[in-house]
Design an enzyme around this catalytic site. Structure first.
Site, short mmCIF file in Angstrom:
data_model
loop_
_atom_site.label_atom_id
_atom_site.label_comp_id
_atom_site.label_asym_id
_atom_site.label_seq_id
_atom_site.Cartn_x
_atom_site.Cartn_y
_atom_site.Cartn_z
N GLU A 20 0.83 -1.21 0.00
CA GLU A 20 0.00 0.00 0.00
C GLU A 20 0.87 1.26 0.00
O GLU A 20 0.48 2.28 -0.58
CB GLU A 20 -0.96 -0.01 1.20
CG GLU A 20 -1.94 -1.17 1.21
CD GLU A 20 -2.70 -1.35 -0.09
OE1 GLU A 20 -2.96 -0.35 -0.79
OE2 GLU A 20 -3.05 -2.50 -0.43
N GLU A 30 -0.73 -1.21 -10.34
CA GLU A 30 -0.16 -2.08 -9.30
C GLU A 30 1.36 -2.22 -9.40
O GLU A 30 1.97 -2.89 -8.57
CB GLU A 30 -0.80 -3.47 -9.37
CG GLU A 30 -2.29 -3.53 -9.06
CD GLU A 30 -2.63 -3.19 -7.62
OE1 GLU A 30 -1.75 -3.34 -6.74
OE2 GLU A 30 -3.78 -2.79 -7.36
N HIS A 84 -13.95 -6.52 -4.93
CA HIS A 84 -13.05 -5.92 -5.92
C HIS A 84 -13.78 -5.67 -7.24
O HIS A 84 -13.61 -4.61 -7.86
CB HIS A 84 -11.86 -6.86 -6.20
CG HIS A 84 -10.69 -6.63 -5.31
ND1 HIS A 84 -10.64 -7.08 -4.02
CD2 HIS A 84 -9.50 -6.01 -5.53
CE1 HIS A 84 -9.48 -6.75 -3.49
NE2 HIS A 84 -8.77 -6.10 -4.38
N ILE A 85 -14.58 -6.64 -7.70
CA ILE A 85 -15.18 -6.51 -9.03
C ILE A 85 -16.63 -6.05 -9.00
O ILE A 85 -17.12 -5.54 -10.00
CB ILE A 85 -15.04 -7.81 -9.86
CG1 ILE A 85 -15.92 -8.93 -9.31
CG2 ILE A 85 -13.59 -8.25 -9.94
CD1 ILE A 85 -16.01 -10.14 -10.24
N PHE A 86 -17.31 -6.21 -7.85
CA PHE A 86 -18.71 -5.81 -7.80
C PHE A 86 -18.96 -4.54 -6.98
O PHE A 86 -20.05 -3.99 -7.01
CB PHE A 86 -19.57 -6.96 -7.25
CG PHE A 86 -19.60 -8.16 -8.15
CD1 PHE A 86 -20.04 -8.07 -9.45
CD2 PHE A 86 -19.17 -9.40 -7.68
CE1 PHE A 86 -20.05 -9.18 -10.30
CE2 PHE A 86 -19.17 -10.52 -8.50
CZ PHE A 86 -19.62 -10.40 -9.81
N ALA A 87 -17.95 -4.09 -6.25
CA ALA A 87 -18.13 -2.87 -5.46
C ALA A 87 -16.85 -2.03 -5.47
O ALA A 87 -16.72 -1.09 -4.69
CB ALA A 87 -18.51 -3.22 -4.03
N GLY A 88 -15.91 -2.38 -6.35
CA GLY A 88 -14.65 -1.64 -6.41
C GLY A 88 -14.30 -1.30 -7.84
O GLY A 88 -15.15 -1.34 -8.73
N GLY A 89 -13.05 -1.00 -8.08
CA GLY A 89 -12.65 -0.55 -9.41
C GLY A 89 -12.08 -1.63 -10.30
O GLY A 89 -11.52 -1.33 -11.36
N TYR A 90 -12.21 -2.90 -9.91
CA TYR A 90 -11.53 -3.97 -10.64
C TYR A 90 -12.45 -4.78 -11.55
O TYR A 90 -12.08 -5.85 -12.00
CB TYR A 90 -10.82 -4.92 -9.66
CG TYR A 90 -9.57 -4.32 -9.07
CD1 TYR A 90 -8.32 -4.56 -9.63
CD2 TYR A 90 -9.63 -3.48 -7.97
CE1 TYR A 90 -7.17 -4.01 -9.11
CE2 TYR A 90 -8.48 -2.91 -7.43
CZ TYR A 90 -7.26 -3.18 -8.00
OH TYR A 90 -6.12 -2.62 -7.48
#
Length: 662
Positions: free
Chosen positions: A444, A473, A580-586
């Site tokens: 991070e 990343e 990550h994929i349903f509530a984030g940017g991925y």
């Protein structure tokens, strides 16, 4: 002028989103949900302004007419910012009209709403699970740090109910919860199979049809996943794409879905045989040392709740080193001091604690200032929220922007949020980190450094802004490599009570352990990336609701390809907490971890080539890394940035070598 218009709302909403993640509660949820539609609508109007689009297009056309020339960095930034803005506006529906535009905006609002609900459901489902253990035999040989954490969980839970009870590491009672430090400790160390199974099933069914909150409310994310996939598909087709994955890749380095699959398969071909060998070794060890219940007659193969436990026992046996033996050498304050020393060595910056100079959202949060060593100028700041707080903080670890560098709005000192979910202090004992938690902190911080050390002054491309998602990343994964560098590790690895340095033989064992389980870990990451891609490219959510292939069928079919040695249980609902994929940017971008890992491994290779013990050369390469990868932000295309640093395009050879797959 654009930045000036966008900054106030962007900043305030960024703070609101941050608090939603780290201080979640009824009051913040209510305020966030009430204002979210207004904010999304306002941002949508901006991105769909035809007048603004025409003005930006005219600027870009004027530059094109001027012809090709060698631009200075400031001009490159402006061109990238305009180009990115035009692309974002096209993807934001600026070209749509009438009913189609209206429907597009409805979808945007609904997706924002569902994303928030998805994340809240995962947090609530994580909070609602607990398993109390009173039998000391069930936790025999579990590290004292884990037992202390669980005893503290029990005391705090009872105190919240107005009960004062005694609970300690040695005699319990112990309360196991699903936040990362607790869950991982249970999976790796609890000898009782039935307890591990309960905790595993609790974790894998979070926010699913199997989950209810304390007040009996349904918190299943299953219907939301189908709705998200349907809405994203409808939206992508409005914009002229075949599916959401194509739309996602329009803003990334990877040229196509096929190119992502090609790289994934290249790594999978090397990783899968290694993973199968690793599991065979772990299974053989469990059968030899686990007693009758692990005999082939009683247990055909290790179950998912067995693998972590026996992997840890096998690793301890193979390397004669227990994780618990390392933790006293990894006190958080010492790790921070050593990590800051590394940053000073290779990036020529100084990081100083500045607690009390600004408001924080929790007593455990620290504030730091970053100074350039040559000029002694204060160039950046960051907040660090290090510990797990399952009551009000979502899981995982992340870096986010508090304030970005921008000449237009007179912001010259960028500020970052660094958030982890590490092991908290217990009683008088400070936070003693696992080695993985140390790596996460370095990871991070890498993100934070790219945000904070930027030289870009056009806000839309400064720091991590404007950096393609599959390149973002690079600095984070690059920083993890230093956790195996002797000089770096001995900058922080000292016993928290005696000050004695980590024994050298222990450090050598840490290095030997580096690739233990690398095959299974790589296959797991490749599964997540390819599953994400499949759901956003080939999956038909409408057909699924009419008896076709379900999201869980897709999970199983991708597991058959990537992790055939460990297929998901029938009731596995991992997807319901795949934030990550349903509530984030991925979304259609989880592959980015592996894509960027190719670059990060190759970048670290530049330090290996000059010799990690050649301090003068290491510092020289470090300054170059700062002046390229960490400084140029989104102002220069990431492939060009990498070539400026490395002198060529990235090669996967370093990643395969670092993983032991060569």
């Amino acid at each position: 002028e654009l930045e000036k218009m966008q900054f106030p709302l962007g900043y305030v909403w960024g703070v609101a989103g941050h608090l939603q993640g780290v201080k979640n509660g009824d009051e913040i949820r209510s305020a966030y949900e009430e204002n979210q539609p207004k904010v999304v609508t306002s941002m949508t109007k901006f991105s769909q302004s035809a007048a603004l689009f025409d003005a930006l297009s005219a600027i870009e056309e004027a530059w094109e007419k001027e012809g090709a020339s060698e631009d200075d960095f400031y001009t490159k930034q402006k061109k990238r910012a305009v180009s990115n803005s035009l692309r974002a506006m096209k993807l934001g529906g600026v070209g749509l009209e009438g009913a189609e535009k209206e429907r597009f905006n409805e979808i945007k609002l609904r997706l924002a709403e569902i994303s928030t609900t998805f994340s809240n459901n995962v947090l609530d489902a994580t909070k609602v699970f607990s398993l109390d253990v009173e039998d000391a035999d069930a936790v025999v040989n579990v590290p004292s740090s884990a037992r202390g954490m669980w005893a503290n969980n029990y005391k705090m839970a009872m105190a919240a109910e107005g009960k004062e009870v005694e609970a300690d590491a040695e005699s319990g009672p112990w309360r196991i919860t699903l936040d990362a430090p607790s869950y991982i400790a249970a999976m790796q160390h609890v000898p009782d199979r039935s307890i591990r199974e309960k905790v595993y099933r609790g974790f894998l069914t979070r926010a699913s049809e199997f989950t209810k909150t304390e007040d009996g409310k349904d918190k299943s994310n299953v219907p939301f996943i189908y709705e998200i996939l349907k809405l994203k598909t409808e939206r992508s087709k409005m914009l002229g794409f075949n599916n959401p994955a194509e739309q996602s890749l329009a803003t990334k380095m990877a040229p196509s879905v096929d190119s992502v699959k090609e790289l994934s398969n290249l790594i999978l071909d090397k990783a899968l045989p290694a993973a199968i060998r690793e599991l065979a070794e772990i299974t053989e060890y469990a059968r030899a040392n686990g007693g009758d219940e692990y005999s082939i007659d009683k247990l055909e193969k290790l179950m998912p709740w067995d693998t972590g436990f026996w992997s840890e026992r096998f690793k301890e046996s193979k390397f004669d080193l227990k994780e618990e033996e390392l933790r006293p050498y990894f006190a958080l304050d010492n790790v921070l001091s050593g990590m800051f020393g590394l940053c000073e060595r290779i990036f020529n910056i100084e990081i100083k604690k500045a607690d009390g100079e600004t408001e924080v959202w929790n007593k455990d949060v620290s504030f730091f200032k970053v100074y350039d060593k040559d000029t002694e100028k204060h160039i950046a700041s960051f907040f660090l929220d290090p510990y797990s707080r399952p009551a009000d903080k979502r899981g995982g670890a992340w870096m986010d922007v508090c304030i970005g560098k921008s000449e237009a709005v007179n912001r010259d000192v960028p500020v970052a949020y660094l958030t982890c979910n590490g092991s908290p202090p217990v009683g008088d004992t400070p936070s003693l980190m696992t080695f993985r938690e140390v790596e996460t902190l370095f990871h991070e911080t890498g993100h934070g450094l790219q945000h904070m050390l930027t030289k870009a002054t056009v806000g839309d491309v400064s720091g991590i802004n404007g950096v393609e998602w599959d390149a973002v990343e690079l600095p984070s994964q690059f920083m993890e490599n230093w956790c195996y560098d002797k000089k770096t590790v001995y900058g922080f690895a000292k016993h928290y009570e005696t000050g004695e340095p980590l024994p050298e033989e222990m450090f050598e064992k840490v290095k030997e352990q580096k690739n233990f389980g690398a095959g299974m870990m790589a296959c797991r990451q490749l599964l997540f990336g390819l599953l994400d891609l499949e759901l956003h490219s080939n999956f038909d959510a409408v057909a699924a609701e009419n008896g076709g292939q379900s999201i869980f069928d897709v999970h199983r079919s991708m597991a058959e390809k990537c992790t055939p040695y460990s297929l998901p249980l029938e009731e596995d609902r991992f997807l319901c907490s795949f934030s990550h994929i349903f509530a984030g940017g991925y979304s259609a971008g989880y592959y980015s971890y592996k894509w960027a890992e190719v670059m990060s491994a190759d970048a670290f290779g530049a330090f290996e080539e000059v010799g990690l013990d050649n301090e003068e050369k290491v510092q020289e390469v470090g300054r170059k890394f700062r002046d390229t990868v960490l400084s140029l932000g989104g102002g220069v295309e990431p492939m060009e940035v990498f070539k400026q640093f490395r002198g060529r395009e990235p090669s996967p050879e370093a990643l395969l070598r670092h993983s032991g797959f060569d």
